[in-house]
Design a protein around this motif. Structure first.
Motif, PDB file in Angstrom:
ATOM      1  N   PRO A  84       7.141  78.079  36.508  1.00 41.03           N
ATOM      2  CA  PRO A  84       6.746  77.002  35.592  1.00 41.03           C
ATOM      3  C   PRO A  84       5.520  76.256  36.106  1.00 41.03           C
ATOM      4  CG  PRO A  84       9.119  77.004  35.896  1.00 41.03           C
ATOM      5  CD  PRO A  84       8.570  77.977  36.890  1.00 41.03           C
ATOM      6  N   SER A  85       4.615  75.925  35.204  1.00 41.23           N
ATOM      7  CA  SER A  85       3.341  75.321  35.602  1.00 41.23           C
ATOM      8  C   SER A  85       3.503  73.962  36.263  1.00 41.23           C
ATOM      9  CB  SER A  85       2.422  75.202  34.380  1.00 41.23           C
ATOM     10  OG  SER A  85       3.058  74.454  33.355  1.00 41.23           O
ATOM     11  N   ASP A  86       4.608  73.268  35.997  1.00 40.60           N
ATOM     12  CA  ASP A  86       4.795  71.933  36.562  1.00 40.60           C
ATOM     13  C   ASP A  86       5.783  71.914  37.730  1.00 40.60           C
ATOM     14  OD1 ASP A  86       7.044  72.544  35.138  1.00 40.60           O
ATOM     15  OD2 ASP A  86       7.160  70.635  34.060  1.00 40.60           O
ATOM     16  N   SER A  87       6.126  73.085  38.265  1.00 45.60           N
ATOM     17  CA  SER A  87       7.145  73.138  39.320  1.00 45.60           C
ATOM     18  C   SER A  87       6.510  73.195  40.704  1.00 45.60           C
ATOM     19  CB  SER A  87       8.040  74.364  39.127  1.00 45.60           C
ATOM     20  OG  SER A  87       7.293  75.552  39.284  1.00 45.60           O
ATOM     21  N   GLU A  88       7.262  72.760  41.702  1.00 44.18           N
ATOM     22  CA  GLU A  88       6.848  72.930  43.088  1.00 44.18           C
ATOM     23  C   GLU A  88       7.242  74.337  43.522  1.00 44.18           C
ATOM     24  OE1 GLU A  88       8.277  69.937  45.707  1.00 44.18           O
ATOM     25  OE2 GLU A  88       7.530  68.269  44.502  1.00 44.18           O
ATOM     26  N   THR A  89       6.284  75.033  44.124  1.00 44.70           N
ATOM     27  CA  THR A  89       6.525  76.425  44.471  1.00 44.70           C
ATOM     28  C   THR A  89       6.264  76.680  45.951  1.00 44.70           C
ATOM     29  OG1 THR A  89       4.249  77.081  43.940  1.00 44.70           O
ATOM     30  CG2 THR A  89       5.875  77.184  42.154  1.00 44.70           C
ATOM     31  N   SER A 245      10.240  79.079  42.746  1.00 48.93           N
ATOM     32  CA  SER A 245      10.491  77.672  42.469  1.00 48.93           C
ATOM     33  C   SER A 245      12.004  77.507  42.441  1.00 48.93           C
ATOM     34  CB  SER A 245       9.867  77.250  41.131  1.00 48.93           C
ATOM     35  OG  SER A 245      10.609  77.774  40.043  1.00 48.93           O
ATOM     36  N   ASN A 246      12.457  76.350  42.085  1.00 47.65           N
ATOM     37  CA  ASN A 246      13.895  76.101  42.099  1.00 47.65           C
ATOM     38  C   ASN A 246      14.652  77.040  41.167  1.00 47.65           C
ATOM     39  OD1 ASN A 246      16.241  74.522  42.897  1.00 47.65           O
ATOM     40  ND2 ASN A 246      16.205  73.683  40.819  1.00 47.65           N
ATOM     41  N   VAL A 440       1.644  83.610  25.306  1.00 48.14           N
ATOM     42  CA  VAL A 440       1.399  82.617  24.261  1.00 48.14           C
ATOM     43  C   VAL A 440       2.717  81.919  23.963  1.00 48.14           C
ATOM     44  CG1 VAL A 440       0.698  82.256  21.851  1.00 48.14           C
ATOM     45  CG2 VAL A 440      -0.447  84.008  23.265  1.00 48.14           C
ATOM     46  N   ALA A 441       2.702  80.602  24.068  1.00 47.19           N
ATOM     47  CA  ALA A 441       3.929  79.848  23.818  1.00 47.19           C
ATOM     48  C   ALA A 441       3.589  78.392  23.569  1.00 47.19           C
ATOM     49  CB  ALA A 441       4.899  79.964  25.004  1.00 47.19           C
ATOM     50  N   GLY A 442       4.515  77.677  22.961  1.00 49.29           N
ATOM     51  CA  GLY A 442       4.285  76.259  22.698  1.00 49.29           C
ATOM     52  C   GLY A 442       4.857  75.384  23.772  1.00 49.29           C
ATOM     53  N   ASP A 443       5.371  75.979  24.882  1.00 50.81           N
ATOM     54  CA  ASP A 443       5.935  75.177  25.951  1.00 50.81           C
ATOM     55  C   ASP A 443       5.134  75.393  27.212  1.00 50.81           C
ATOM     56  OD1 ASP A 443       6.663  77.701  26.744  1.00 50.81           O
ATOM     57  OD2 ASP A 443       8.769  77.461  26.185  1.00 50.81           O
ATOM     58  N   ASP A 444       5.762  75.170  28.409  1.00 55.16           N
ATOM     59  CA  ASP A 444       5.011  75.277  29.662  1.00 55.16           C
ATOM     60  C   ASP A 444       4.682  76.726  30.013  1.00 55.16           C
ATOM     61  OD1 ASP A 444       8.157  74.754  31.161  1.00 55.16           O
ATOM     62  OD2 ASP A 444       7.052  76.592  31.421  1.00 55.16           O
ATOM     63  N   ALA A 445       5.328  77.689  29.361  1.00 56.28           N
ATOM     64  CA  ALA A 445       5.144  79.127  29.620  1.00 56.28           C
ATOM     65  C   ALA A 445       5.363  79.462  31.074  1.00 56.28           C
ATOM     66  CB  ALA A 445       3.774  79.595  29.170  1.00 56.28           C
TER      67      ALA A 445
END
Length: 445
Positions: A84-89, A245-246, A440-445
């Motif tokens: 996920p683009s907003d996750s800590e990895t 990530s988690n 392609v997606a409307g979320d974080d992809a």
């Protein structure tokens, strides 16, 4: 179950170490178009035809149009899931090769599971009445269903532990390989139970058996298969990329001229979600990977809340698993021919008689380093190339081949590539990965 003689148990253990199936032969794995140009991918009537370097057959104006709209070469991309683009990895990269300890551990686990399956079959066949036989078959299916829940929990814990620094890269890989091997054995057990049900008068397998078999296949993958074969010494060691990530993991490798990648996103899997049909799952995958879906008609196979979509195309294979409830791709497997890989940006540096180009890619993607003579432009072979990440120590990637090429995997942060031919050296500094071409997606992809 009566205990086996020690000699027989040792024989089973040894056989499972030396006689394991190769990655291409593992049930549920992505078919390898490199080894079978006209092979049929499991679950589809489509034929895999692999082209050489330029991919002309399937691009606009080529002869590869099979009734599908084609993409122009300048728009060709192979989208891919990631964390996920907003996750800590957390990421790691290193060579994976033969390891006796891991290999023996895998063999013991597989032997134990196979013996348990044999015991289950024996118990069903020993039933004295048809109702008792039916009851034992259903009980065995229920047991696999419960065990699949345990596999999911083990995998989720492994993702989280690696992301938190509590598991090393090798420990994570070993756990994922064990989970995949166990899932394959559970799948084989369900096949045996299905056959036993067919042989039972007035009885047939419940629908959830098919659903459970598809769910078990999500725990397998081409990089896990390679890691198993590498630990056993069946294939050459190569670099593996791991990012976690988690609730997710990315595994990638370069194997036999192909870029191989698998991604698992627990946050996209609704385990309690409703059923999803073949057509809907195909639409989800086609919308998320429009360029790949334009190359070949997708094929669907599944039941209940999980559908498996396969797109064999001229550059490799895409396989996805789509979740009911979320209507999202939550597992992705890809094989892509390196000589046709489009998602790169070039950086060039000249000095000390060399011209060095680096085709950068996204985090975990393939990076191609090409070394040529500065004056003649001819490829330079047998020179050492190293990579250092984030200011760390340089690690040898390898030596250039006859085409002046050596390949590695991109880290998710700044790195340096160095070409060394004593006393000459060329440094390509401040290399950055390009943006990941996410679905392609409307979320974080």
């Amino acid at each position: 179950m009566r205990a086996l003689p020690v000699s027989l148990a040792l024989l089973l253990l040894f056989a499972s170490i030396v006689g394991a199936a190769s990655p291409a032969a593992v049930a549920g794995s992505v078919a390898d178009p490199a080894t079978a140009p006209d092979s049929v991918v499991e679950g589809t009537d489509a034929t895999v035809t692999r082209v050489g370097s330029a991919a002309t057959g399937v691009l606009a104006g080529g002869d590869g149009d099979r009734g599908r709209p084609q993409v122009a070469s300048e728009n060709l991309t192979f989208r891919t899931l990631s964390t996920p683009s907003d996750s800590e990895t957390r990421f790691g990269s290193g060579s994976r090769g033969a390891n006796l300890g891991s290999s023996v551990g895998f063999a013991v686990d597989e032997t134990d599971a196979a013996m348990e399956t044999a015991a289950v079959v024996q118990r069903v066949e020993a039933a004295e009445t048809t109702p008792e036989r039916q009851r034992r078959i259903l009980a065995a299916i229920n047991r696999v269903e419960r065990d699949e829940v345990t596999l999911n929990s083990r995998q989720a814990e492994a993702f989280s532990a690696h992301a938190a620094g509590e598991l090393s890269d090798r420990e994570l890989l070993d756990e994922l390989v064990r989970i995949a091997a166990t899932a394959r054995e559970y799948d084989a057990r369900l096949e045996a139970l299905d056959a036993l049900a067919e042989e039972t008068d007035g009885f047939s397998s419940p629908t959830r058996l098919d659903e459970l078999q598809v769910a078990l296949q999500v725990y397998e993958g081409p990089v896990r298969d390679y890691a198993l074969s590498a630990a056993r010494g069946e294939v050459a060691a190569t670099e593996l990329y791991i990012e976690s990530s988690n609730q997710s993991v990315v595994l990638a490798a370069i194997i036999d001229g192909e870029y191989v990648r698998e991604v698992f996103r627990l946050d996209r899997w609704d385990r309690g979600g409703g059923a999803i049909g073949n057509d809907e799952a195909i639409e989800v995958t086609s919308a998320a990977y429009p360029e790949t879906a334009s190359l070949r008609e997708p094929d669907a196979f599944g039941a209940g809340s999980v559908q498996r979509i396969t797109i064999p195309h001229d550059f490799g294979v895409l396989r996805t698993f789509v979740s009911g409830g979320t209507s999202q791709v939550f597992v992705e497997h890809q094989r892509l021919a390196l000589d046709a890989f489009p998602d790169t940006e070039l950086v060039s540096e000249t000095g000390d008689g060399f011209n060095v180009t680096v085709d950068r890619s996204y985090a975990g993607g393939p990076v191609t380093v090409t070394v040529r003579d500065e004056e003649t432009g001819e490829p330079v072979s047998d020179v050492t190339v190293t990579k250092s990440v984030g200011g760390g120590d340089s690690q040898t990637i390898g030596t250039t081949n006859a085409d002046g090429v050596v390949r590695t995997l991109s880290p998710p942060e700044s790195y340096r590539v160095t070409v060394v031919d004593e006393p000459r050296a060329v440094f390509v500094d401040d290399l950055e990965p390009i943006a990941t071409p996410r679905p392609v997606a409307g979320d974080d992809a």
